[in-house]
Design a protein around this motif. Structure first.
Motif, mmCIF file in Angstrom:
data_model
loop_
_atom_site.group_PDB
_atom_site.id
_atom_site.type_symbol
_atom_site.label_atom_id
_atom_site.label_comp_id
_atom_site.label_asym_id
_atom_site.label_seq_id
_atom_site.Cartn_x
_atom_site.Cartn_y
_atom_site.Cartn_z
ATOM 1 N N GLY A 188 57.613 49.700 42.074
ATOM 2 C CA GLY A 188 56.386 49.705 41.298
ATOM 3 C C GLY A 188 55.193 49.547 42.211
ATOM 4 O O GLY A 188 55.324 49.307 43.408
ATOM 5 N N PRO A 189 53.998 49.692 41.650
ATOM 6 C CA PRO A 189 52.781 49.599 42.454
ATOM 7 C C PRO A 189 52.503 48.162 42.871
ATOM 8 O O PRO A 189 52.882 47.223 42.191
ATOM 9 N N SER A 190 51.812 48.004 43.956
ATOM 10 C CA SER A 190 51.424 46.673 44.424
ATOM 11 C C SER A 190 49.933 46.652 44.724
ATOM 12 O O SER A 190 49.168 45.938 44.076
ATOM 13 N N ALA A 191 49.524 47.468 45.699
ATOM 14 C CA ALA A 191 48.098 47.518 46.040
ATOM 15 C C ALA A 191 47.274 47.989 44.850
ATOM 16 O O ALA A 191 46.144 47.529 44.634
ATOM 17 N N GLU A 192 47.843 48.894 44.047
ATOM 18 C CA GLU A 192 47.118 49.404 42.884
ATOM 19 C C GLU A 192 46.836 48.291 41.875
ATOM 20 O O GLU A 192 45.751 48.234 41.278
ATOM 21 N N ILE A 193 47.818 47.415 41.680
ATOM 22 C CA ILE A 193 47.630 46.310 40.734
ATOM 23 C C ILE A 193 46.518 45.388 41.219
ATOM 24 O O ILE A 193 45.669 44.943 40.437
ATOM 25 N N ASP A 194 46.505 45.112 42.521
ATOM 26 C CA ASP A 194 45.430 44.290 43.075
ATOM 27 C C ASP A 194 44.075 44.947 42.834
ATOM 28 O O ASP A 194 43.091 44.276 42.490
ATOM 29 N N THR A 195 44.022 46.258 43.009
ATOM 30 C CA THR A 195 42.768 46.986 42.798
ATOM 31 C C THR A 195 42.319 46.899 41.349
ATOM 32 O O THR A 195 41.131 46.685 41.064
ATOM 33 N N ILE A 196 43.259 47.044 40.424
ATOM 34 C CA ILE A 196 42.912 46.996 38.998
ATOM 35 C C ILE A 196 42.315 45.644 38.633
ATOM 36 O O ILE A 196 41.263 45.562 37.979
ATOM 37 N N PHE A 197 42.965 44.563 39.063
ATOM 38 C CA PHE A 197 42.448 43.233 38.734
ATOM 39 C C PHE A 197 41.098 42.984 39.404
ATOM 40 O O PHE A 197 40.218 42.334 38.826
ATOM 41 N N ARG A 198 40.924 43.505 40.609
ATOM 42 C CA ARG A 198 39.633 43.349 41.279
ATOM 43 C C ARG A 198 38.541 44.095 40.515
ATOM 44 O O ARG A 198 37.425 43.583 40.342
ATOM 45 N N GLN A 199 38.856 45.289 40.036
ATOM 46 C CA GLN A 199 37.877 46.062 39.277
ATOM 47 C C GLN A 199 37.528 45.376 37.958
ATOM 48 O O GLN A 199 36.364 45.347 37.548
ATOM 49 N N ILE A 200 38.530 44.809 37.296
ATOM 50 C CA ILE A 200 38.255 44.086 36.050
ATOM 51 C C ILE A 200 37.338 42.903 36.324
ATOM 52 O O ILE A 200 36.363 42.666 35.604
ATOM 53 N N GLY A 201 37.643 42.148 37.387
ATOM 54 C CA GLY A 201 36.830 40.988 37.717
ATOM 55 C C GLY A 201 35.401 41.351 38.074
ATOM 56 O O GLY A 201 34.476 40.565 37.841
ATOM 57 N N ALA A 202 35.207 42.556 38.624
ATOM 58 C CA ALA A 202 33.868 42.998 39.016
ATOM 59 C C ALA A 202 33.123 43.683 37.877
ATOM 60 O O ALA A 202 31.996 44.146 38.065
ATOM 61 N N GLY A 203 33.747 43.750 36.695
ATOM 62 C CA GLY A 203 33.092 44.411 35.569
ATOM 63 C C GLY A 203 33.145 45.921 35.638
ATOM 64 O O GLY A 203 32.410 46.603 34.915
#
Length: 257
Positions: free
Chosen positions: A73-88
């Motif tokens: 499964g994805p790993s870096a992509e999940i980190d990116t998604i949560f970072r984008q959510i946190g940044a609005g």
């Protein structure tokens, strides 16, 4: 006949959409050859297999790092998604989720990820609605996204109650405060809610709110009673009228000669 033809067209369209969704990306078994060629470092076969897959699945984009084909499964992509959510960056987060689904056909975004995306986006929209004084929009958002009214976001309920009060809807504001007292458990939140409710509730209504809080949290009696006395004064249960001030006699000093 016209109805049957229209129905047939709709069914054909639905079938086409289902097929398009099914064929959006190769399944893991169809990627086995590409994975094998990568492991063998057979670049010519890799290029040929990639070309075949992209012709068959035009919407599919292979990962830049083909070693990820062997990951579960994805790993870096999940980190990116949560970072984008946190940044609005909510639209960007949704786009990354869609891209990750294509790159990892067996992966589905976790429920907590989708809930966080929905709630954080809703918080931004709710803040804007309350700032603009759009109470109807704020209430609609709170209904659509229940996460906005969790007790860890209690400030949202308080702000809605204040907006209801400002709109002349005192009974609605009181109902919001009553709902908070019935749902939340943090002692500091209970005290703050009672303080805020005192701006809109009558003495009798405040007695009811204190009764509600004391029934739920009898262990808070010693904490709540002084607040109750302060907010309700003589209206608090057990309060006595202040004793009349004792009369005093003053004498006028006499002049001496």
């Amino acid at each position: 006949m016209i109805r049957n033809a229209a129905l047939a067209a709709l069914l054909a369209l639905a079938a086409g959409m289902a097929q398009a969704q099914t064929d959006a990306a190769p399944d893991p078994e169809e990627l086995l050859a590409l994975t094998f060629y990568y492991q063998q470092q057979d670049e010519a076969s890799i290029r040929s297999e990639l070309q075949r897959l992209q012709v068959r699945y035009p919407d599919w984009q292979p990962p830049e790092d083909l070693s990820r084909l062997t990951q579960n499964g994805p790993s870096a992509e999940i980190d990116t998604i949560f970072r984008q959510i946190g940044a609005g960056q909510f639209d960007e987060a949704r786009a990354t989720i869609d891209q990750t689904r294509i790159a990892f056909p067996d992966w589905q975004p976790p429920e907590e990820m989708l809930a966080l995306l929905q709630t954080n986006e809703g918080q931004t929209l709710l803040d804007a609605a309350l700032t603009e004084g759009d109470l109807d929009r704020a209430l609609s958002l709170a209904g659509e996204r229940p996460g906005l009214l969790r007790c860890d976001r209690i400030n949202n309920a308080w702000r809605i109650a204040e907006a209801q009060q400002a709109a002349g809807l005192a009974p609605d504001a009181l109902g919001t405060y009553r709902a908070v007292l019935g749902a939340c458990v943090n002692p500091a939140d209970i005290l703050a809610t009672l303080e805020k409710a005192s701006a809109v509730a009558s003495t009798e209504e405040m007695q009811g709110l204190f009764g509600q809080a004391l029934a739920r949290f009898p262990e808070m009696t010693q904490t709540l009673q002084p607040v109750q006395q302060r907010l309700l004064g003589s209206g608090a249960p057990g309060a006595t009228a202040p004793a009349a001030a004792a009369a005093t006699t003053t004498t006028t000093p006499t002049a001496t000669t």
